[in-house]
Design a protein around this motif. Structure first.
Motif, PDB file in Angstrom:
ATOM      1  N   LEU A 180       0.822  -1.211   0.000  1.00 26.10           N
ATOM      2  CA  LEU A 180       0.000   0.000   0.000  1.00 26.10           C
ATOM      3  C   LEU A 180       0.852   1.256   0.000  1.00 26.10           C
ATOM      4  N   SER A 181       1.986   1.232   0.702  1.00 27.68           N
ATOM      5  CA  SER A 181       2.890   2.386   0.702  1.00 27.68           C
ATOM      6  C   SER A 181       3.431   2.640  -0.699  1.00 27.68           C
ATOM      7  N   LEU A 228       2.070   1.656  -3.603  1.00 24.83           N
ATOM      8  CA  LEU A 228       0.985   2.104  -4.482  1.00 24.83           C
ATOM      9  C   LEU A 228       0.634   3.566  -4.241  1.00 24.83           C
ATOM     10  N   ALA A 229       0.521   3.953  -2.967  1.00 26.79           N
ATOM     11  CA  ALA A 229       0.175   5.343  -2.650  1.00 26.79           C
ATOM     12  C   ALA A 229       1.209   6.300  -3.217  1.00 26.79           C
ATOM     13  N   SER A 230       2.487   5.945  -3.105  1.00 29.94           N
ATOM     14  CA  SER A 230       3.555   6.822  -3.602  1.00 29.94           C
ATOM     15  C   SER A 230       3.539   6.899  -5.123  1.00 29.94           C
ATOM     16  N   ARG A 231       3.354   5.784  -5.802  1.00 31.21           N
ATOM     17  CA  ARG A 231       3.446   5.763  -7.258  1.00 31.21           C
ATOM     18  C   ARG A 231       2.174   6.285  -7.925  1.00 31.21           C
ATOM     19  N   LEU A 232       1.021   6.095  -7.279  1.00 32.10           N
ATOM     20  CA  LEU A 232      -0.211   6.639  -7.851  1.00 32.10           C
ATOM     21  C   LEU A 232      -0.311   8.140  -7.618  1.00 32.10           C
ATOM     22  N   GLY A 233       0.145   8.601  -6.455  1.00 36.67           N
ATOM     23  CA  GLY A 233       0.232  10.032  -6.182  1.00 36.67           C
ATOM     24  C   GLY A 233      -1.086  10.751  -5.974  1.00 36.67           C
ATOM     25  N   ASP A 234      -2.192  10.021  -5.854  1.00 31.34           N
ATOM     26  CA  ASP A 234      -3.494  10.659  -5.699  1.00 31.34           C
ATOM     27  C   ASP A 234      -4.395   9.689  -4.937  1.00 31.34           C
ATOM     28  N   ALA A 235      -4.937  10.143  -3.815  1.00 33.34           N
ATOM     29  CA  ALA A 235      -5.780   9.278  -2.990  1.00 33.34           C
ATOM     30  C   ALA A 235      -6.984   8.748  -3.756  1.00 33.34           C
ATOM     31  N   ARG A 236      -7.433   9.481  -4.792  1.00 32.51           N
ATOM     32  CA  ARG A 236      -8.596   9.048  -5.559  1.00 32.51           C
ATOM     33  C   ARG A 236      -8.269   7.890  -6.498  1.00 32.51           C
ATOM     34  N   ARG A 237      -7.014   7.503  -6.571  1.00 31.92           N
ATOM     35  CA  ARG A 237      -6.630   6.405  -7.454  1.00 31.92           C
ATOM     36  C   ARG A 237      -6.356   5.103  -6.691  1.00 31.92           C
ATOM     37  N   LEU A 238      -6.662   5.093  -5.401  1.00 32.74           N
ATOM     38  CA  LEU A 238      -6.407   3.909  -4.593  1.00 32.74           C
ATOM     39  C   LEU A 238      -7.628   3.597  -3.721  1.00 32.74           C
ATOM     40  N   VAL A 253      -9.023   0.643  -0.702  1.00 38.53           N
ATOM     41  CA  VAL A 253      -8.622  -0.439   0.199  1.00 38.53           C
ATOM     42  C   VAL A 253      -9.877  -1.104   0.755  1.00 38.53           C
ATOM     43  N   TRP A 254      -9.679  -2.178   1.520  1.00 34.64           N
ATOM     44  CA  TRP A 254     -10.835  -2.871   2.081  1.00 34.64           C
ATOM     45  C   TRP A 254     -10.776  -2.918   3.585  1.00 34.64           C
ATOM     46  N   SER A 255     -11.847  -3.459   4.184  1.00 38.06           N
ATOM     47  CA  SER A 255     -12.044  -3.365   5.623  1.00 38.06           C
ATOM     48  C   SER A 255     -10.952  -4.056   6.423  1.00 38.06           C
ATOM     49  N   THR A 256     -10.368  -5.117   5.881  1.00 37.61           N
ATOM     50  CA  THR A 256      -9.309  -5.823   6.596  1.00 37.61           C
ATOM     51  C   THR A 256      -8.161  -4.891   6.945  1.00 37.61           C
ATOM     52  N   ASN A 257      -7.839  -3.970   6.054  1.00 39.30           N
ATOM     53  CA  ASN A 257      -6.750  -3.029   6.307  1.00 39.30           C
ATOM     54  C   ASN A 257      -7.178  -1.869   7.195  1.00 39.30           C
ATOM     55  N   LEU A 258      -8.402  -1.387   7.022  1.00 35.82           N
ATOM     56  CA  LEU A 258      -8.826  -0.213   7.780  1.00 35.82           C
ATOM     57  C   LEU A 258      -9.181  -0.525   9.231  1.00 35.82           C
ATOM     58  N   GLU A 259      -9.339  -1.803   9.599  1.00 33.65           N
ATOM     59  CA  GLU A 259      -9.531  -2.112  11.014  1.00 33.65           C
ATOM     60  C   GLU A 259      -8.212  -2.490  11.686  1.00 33.65           C
ATOM     61  N   ASP A 260      -7.103  -2.375  10.954  1.00 27.89           N
ATOM     62  CA  ASP A 260      -5.767  -2.662  11.483  1.00 27.89           C
ATOM     63  C   ASP A 260      -5.123  -1.349  11.923  1.00 27.89           C
ATOM     64  N   ALA A 261      -5.229  -1.045  13.203  1.00 32.49           N
ATOM     65  CA  ALA A 261      -4.714   0.226  13.728  1.00 32.49           C
ATOM     66  C   ALA A 261      -3.203   0.331  13.541  1.00 32.49           C
ATOM     67  N   ALA A 262      -2.504  -0.792  13.659  1.00 33.45           N
ATOM     68  CA  ALA A 262      -1.050  -0.771  13.501  1.00 33.45           C
ATOM     69  C   ALA A 262      -0.668  -0.403  12.073  1.00 33.45           C
ATOM     70  N   LEU A 263      -1.393  -0.937  11.090  1.00 35.40           N
ATOM     71  CA  LEU A 263      -1.094  -0.612   9.693  1.00 35.40           C
ATOM     72  C   LEU A 263      -1.361   0.859   9.416  1.00 35.40           C
ATOM     73  N   LEU A 264      -2.493   1.367   9.903  1.00 36.57           N
ATOM     74  CA  LEU A 264      -2.802   2.784   9.693  1.00 36.57           C
ATOM     75  C   LEU A 264      -1.761   3.675  10.353  1.00 36.57           C
ATOM     76  N   GLY A 265      -1.332   3.274  11.542  1.00 37.62           N
ATOM     77  CA  GLY A 265      -0.310   4.062  12.219  1.00 37.62           C
ATOM     78  C   GLY A 265       1.007   4.040  11.488  1.00 37.62           C
ATOM     79  N   THR A 266       1.362   2.898  10.891  1.00 36.79           N
ATOM     80  CA  THR A 266       2.622   2.774  10.161  1.00 36.79           C
ATOM     81  C   THR A 266       2.625   3.614   8.897  1.00 36.79           C
ATOM     82  N   LEU A 267       1.524   3.584   8.160  1.00 36.03           N
ATOM     83  CA  LEU A 267       1.485   4.303   6.886  1.00 36.03           C
ATOM     84  C   LEU A 267       1.280   5.805   7.058  1.00 36.03           C
TER      85      LEU A 267
END
Length: 431
Positions: free
Chosen positions: A248-249, A251-261, A263-277
């Protein structure tokens, strides 16, 4: 005169008859709960037992020990004593589930098995038709969609249902017409990819690349394969085995626009992943297990009950889908049992479970004809303020059925590339 041996035999028979008569009017219903005591999700053991025990505690039970793994005392429901019996499973290891479920059924004589291990729970339900099975997890469609067992119920949406609305959001709000997918090469990733493909393509979109990442083989870089097709955006379906933070890091860097990415619920309920990114996902939209809007009264009550009953457990654990599924399953079972007035508890419980419509912490749930949850889905946006990520509501996707209005039911079970990309009548929520 009768011998002493004969008198002793008569006395034993009388005592046995008396013992049988005492308490013969009392029915005992035993609910077996299989939590992840080993394997990748073993850290959830206490939290899963806590989720299963909270409906008991609300009906007057007491904790037996100092932690949820110690169990709870029995309760009375409509004149019947109801007991919770603990067991262990290991998500992903089907033999562990089979052995423990059989132990609960054959040795502990439980009437209900709460837990789940993929499609194996369905197959075991076929073998034990007099028992009631309640699957806790969001696993694959197969558990209920194909060759369903009449005695198996699931109050959690499956992998595909959890992603409802994402394809329509990409098409209508983001303006995508050419999408790429990056997904894990296992049932979770296949289910998410199938759901997005069905919904996006039904509206007229095209999937230009699907890059699966296997944690077991040295697959080429999934990010490069997805972007080589020059899509308008990339939808991702990655779990903890798929190195989601790195992918995800990138993809976010290479796409360069939040509207081009997406994600699904498995990632958004992972507080550690959100904190890392951190800010890399700022503005990105995804599906979520719980709505990001202010909590409903049912969700607030659930959280209060959790904190009061289990002060030693971290409060955020209560919101995890792997925990709420246990609460929902046992709450549904006890609610249905309260409505059973037949002496045939098994048949009565199955009948009442089919009719249930419950307001649960994650929303209102009813069951379809295959006894699978029909529930709202939720889209949320990541917002980062002061370096701290949070979620804000985007949309509620109403009454998501497992078949996606038929788009998935006629397809083969989700696998790598099994879902065809074709224009069709989209589900009501996607129009």
């Amino acid at each position: 005169m009768p011998s002493s041996r004969a008198l002793l035999a008569v006395a034993v028979a009388v005592l046995a008859t008396a013992a049988t008569g005492c308490g013969s009017d009392e029915q005992v219903v035993r609910i077996g709960v299989l939590a992840d005591c080993q394997g990748a999700l073993r850290g959830f053991e206490d939290a899963q037992f806590a989720g299963a025990e909270l409906p008991f505690l609300r009906r007057g039970a007491d904790l037996v020990g100092t932690s949820p793994s110690g169990g709870v005392s029995s309760i009375e429901v409509d004149g019947r004593r109801v007991e919770l019996v603990r067991g262990c499973q290991e998500t992903g290891e089907h033999t562990v589930y089979i052995e423990e479920a059989r132990r609960l059924l054959e040795n502990e004589h439980v009437d209900v098995v709460v837990g789940g291990s993929s499609v194996v729970s369905r197959d075991l339900a076929h073998r034990y038709p007099r028992a009631v099975f309640v699957s806790t997890f969001w696993d694959e469609q197969e558990i209920t969609l194909r060759r369903p067992a009449a005695n198996l119920f699931r109050f959690s949406p499956d992998y595909a249902q959890r992603e409802a609305g994402l394809g329509a959001y990409a098409y209508h709000q983001l303006g995508w017409r050419r999408a790429a997918i990056v997904a894990g090469d296992q049932t979770a990733g296949w289910g998410g990819a199938a759901a997005f493909t069905a919904e996006f393509c039904a509206l007229g979109g095209k999937i230009v690349a699907t890059a699966y990442r296997s944690p077991y083989t040295g697959t080429p870089d999934t990010v490069a394969r997805a972007l080589a097709a020059r899509p308008d955006g990339v939808a991702t379906f990655l779990n903890f085995l798929d190195d989601p933070a790195r992918i995800l890091s990138s993809l976010a860097s290479r796409l360069g626009d939040a509207r081009r990415l997406l994600v699904w619920s498995t990632n958004l309920e992972d507080a550690a992943l959100l904190g890392t990114l951190g800010g890399k996902l700022d503005g990105v939209v995804g599906t979520t297990w719980l709505p990001a809007s202010p909590a409903s009264s049912v969700l607030r009550d659930y959280r209060r009950g959790w904190r009061a009953a289990f002060p030693g457990l971290p409060a955020p654990l209560a919101d995890q889908s792997a925990v709420i599924g246990y609460y929902n399953s046992v709450e549904a079972t006890l609610t249905a049992l309260e409505r059973v007035h037949s002496t045939d508890v098994g048949a009565g419980l199955s009948a009442e479970l089919r009719r249930l419509r419950l307001d649960l912490p994650d929303g209102s749930v009813s069951l379809d004809r295959n006894r699978q949850a029909v529930r709202d889905g939720y889209l949320s946006r990541v917002v980062v303020a002061g370096g701290k990520p949070a979620l804000e509501p985007v949309r509620v996707v109403h009454r998501v059925d497992q078949s996606f209005a038929g788009l998935l039911s006629s397809a083969p079970p989700p696998g790598p590339g099994t879902q065809p990309c074709r224009r069709a009548l989209p589900p009501a929520w996607a129009r």
